[in-house]
Design a protein around this motif. Structure first.
Motif, short mmCIF file in Angstrom:
data_model
loop_
_atom_site.label_atom_id
_atom_site.label_comp_id
_atom_site.label_asym_id
_atom_site.label_seq_id
_atom_site.Cartn_x
_atom_site.Cartn_y
_atom_site.Cartn_z
N THR A 137 0.84 -1.19 0.00
CA THR A 137 0.00 0.00 0.00
C THR A 137 0.88 1.24 0.00
O THR A 137 2.10 1.17 0.20
N ALA A 138 0.25 2.40 -0.21
CA ALA A 138 1.00 3.66 -0.21
C ALA A 138 1.70 3.88 1.14
O ALA A 138 2.86 4.30 1.19
N ARG A 139 1.02 3.57 2.24
CA ARG A 139 1.62 3.75 3.57
C ARG A 139 2.78 2.78 3.77
O ARG A 139 3.83 3.16 4.32
N GLU A 140 2.61 1.55 3.32
CA GLU A 140 3.70 0.58 3.46
C GLU A 140 4.92 1.01 2.65
O GLU A 140 6.06 0.83 3.08
N ARG A 141 4.68 1.60 1.48
CA ARG A 141 5.81 2.10 0.69
C ARG A 141 6.50 3.26 1.40
O ARG A 141 7.72 3.40 1.35
N GLU A 142 5.70 4.11 2.07
CA GLU A 142 6.29 5.21 2.83
C GLU A 142 7.18 4.68 3.95
O GLU A 142 8.29 5.17 4.17
N VAL A 143 6.67 3.67 4.66
CA VAL A 143 7.43 3.08 5.76
C VAL A 143 8.73 2.47 5.23
O VAL A 143 9.81 2.69 5.79
N THR A 157 1.96 5.78 15.52
CA THR A 157 2.55 5.10 16.66
C THR A 157 3.59 4.09 16.20
O THR A 157 3.56 3.61 15.05
N GLU A 158 4.50 3.75 17.11
CA GLU A 158 5.50 2.75 16.80
C GLU A 158 4.86 1.38 16.57
O GLU A 158 5.33 0.59 15.74
N ALA A 159 3.75 1.13 17.28
CA ALA A 159 3.03 -0.13 17.09
C ALA A 159 2.47 -0.21 15.68
O ALA A 159 2.49 -1.29 15.05
N ALA A 160 1.97 0.93 15.17
CA ALA A 160 1.45 0.95 13.81
C ALA A 160 2.56 0.67 12.80
O ALA A 160 2.36 -0.06 11.81
N VAL A 161 3.72 1.24 13.05
CA VAL A 161 4.87 0.97 12.18
C VAL A 161 5.19 -0.52 12.17
O VAL A 161 5.44 -1.11 11.13
N GLY A 162 5.18 -1.12 13.36
CA GLY A 162 5.46 -2.55 13.47
C GLY A 162 4.50 -3.38 12.64
O GLY A 162 4.91 -4.35 11.98
N LYS A 163 3.20 -3.00 12.64
CA LYS A 163 2.21 -3.73 11.85
C LYS A 163 2.48 -3.56 10.36
O LYS A 163 2.35 -4.51 9.58
N HIS A 164 2.84 -2.34 9.96
CA HIS A 164 3.15 -2.10 8.55
C HIS A 164 4.37 -2.91 8.12
O HIS A 164 4.39 -3.50 7.03
#
Length: 242
Positions: A177-183, A203-210
């Motif tokens: 996804t666009a967010r995953e590409r950003e990460v 959140t850092e937790a959100a980053v971990g999920k991505h």
């Protein structure tokens, strides 16, 4: 700005200037305001065409029967031998339904590639007739119907330039996804999850999920022998470098 982007901007500017000069002049450029008429003209051109170059900034807004008819027309055209190449904006793949449809068409012979930069909606049939939306908004009403040879050549050159820069839709990185590409882009800069979270205001937790989703989509299993962050970055760089 790299050389490819500069050349693309120059081609787009030349096209814009040429179209401005030719508006209202009977030299192979026709302004068609009615959307239904535009669709009829496109179907007429597609009926006998042997080759199609297309660019779409977003996925089709059609639903239900309209989408099925559109898909059927493409598959029928491929079956009778039309060669088709299509460039789409990367955001299209964020919609699972649209992404699945694109991959189906790609596997059937309508070859698709993906770009990140903004593109105009364009159809070019057999190097003889082209359709360009009158405003740079996907599926906006009205289009320029172009038969003027010089403009057709410029549009074909624009398409081929974009095609060379674009990425194959089947590459694993295109599943992100666009967010995953950003990460992943930030990870490629060497940032930790906490740094990525600060940069994206999540959140850092959100980053971990991505990150976990990226690993899954890129099919990177957890083992003691490899660093999945490094492999994900390498896959990302291979998928975006053209």
């Amino acid at each position: 700005m790299d050389t490819g982007t500069t050349q693309l901007a120059q081609l787009a500017l030349q096209l814009e200037h040429a179209v401005d000069k030719l508006r209202g002049i009977p030299v192979g450029v026709e302004l068609v305001d009615d959307n239904e008429l535009v669709q009829r003209r496109i179907l007429e051109a597609a009926h006998t065409a042997r080759e199609l170059r297309a660019m779409h900034p977003v996925g089709s807004t059609d639903r239900g029967r309209q989408e099925q008819r559109s898909r059927r027309r493409v598959l029928d055209a491929l079956q009778r031998g039309m060669e088709m190449r299509t460039i789409v904006h990367a955001s299209v793949l964020d919609d699972p339904g649209k992404a699945a449809r694109i991959r189906e068409l790609h596997s059937s012979g309508d070859l698709h590639r993906v770009v990140d930069e903004p593109i105009q909606q364009l159809l070019v049939f057999d190097r003889t007739v082209a359709f360009v939306r009158t405003t740079p908004v996907a599926y906006s009403p009205g289009a320029l119907l172009i038969r003027q040879p010089t403009l057709i050549t410029m549009l074909v050159d624009l398409f081929e330039h974009m095609w060379r820069k674009a990425r194959d839709v089947t590459e694993p990185v295109q599943r992100l996804t666009a967010r995953e590409r950003e990460v992943l882009d930030l990870i490629a800069e060497g940032r930790s999850n906490s740094a990525v979270a600060r940069a994206l205001s999540i959140t850092e937790a959100a980053v971990g999920k991505h990150v976990a989703s990226v690993f899954a989509k890129l099919e990177l299993p957890a083992t003691e022998d490899v660093n999945r962050r490094v492999l994900a970055v390498l896959a990302y760089l291979r998928g975006t470098a053209r």
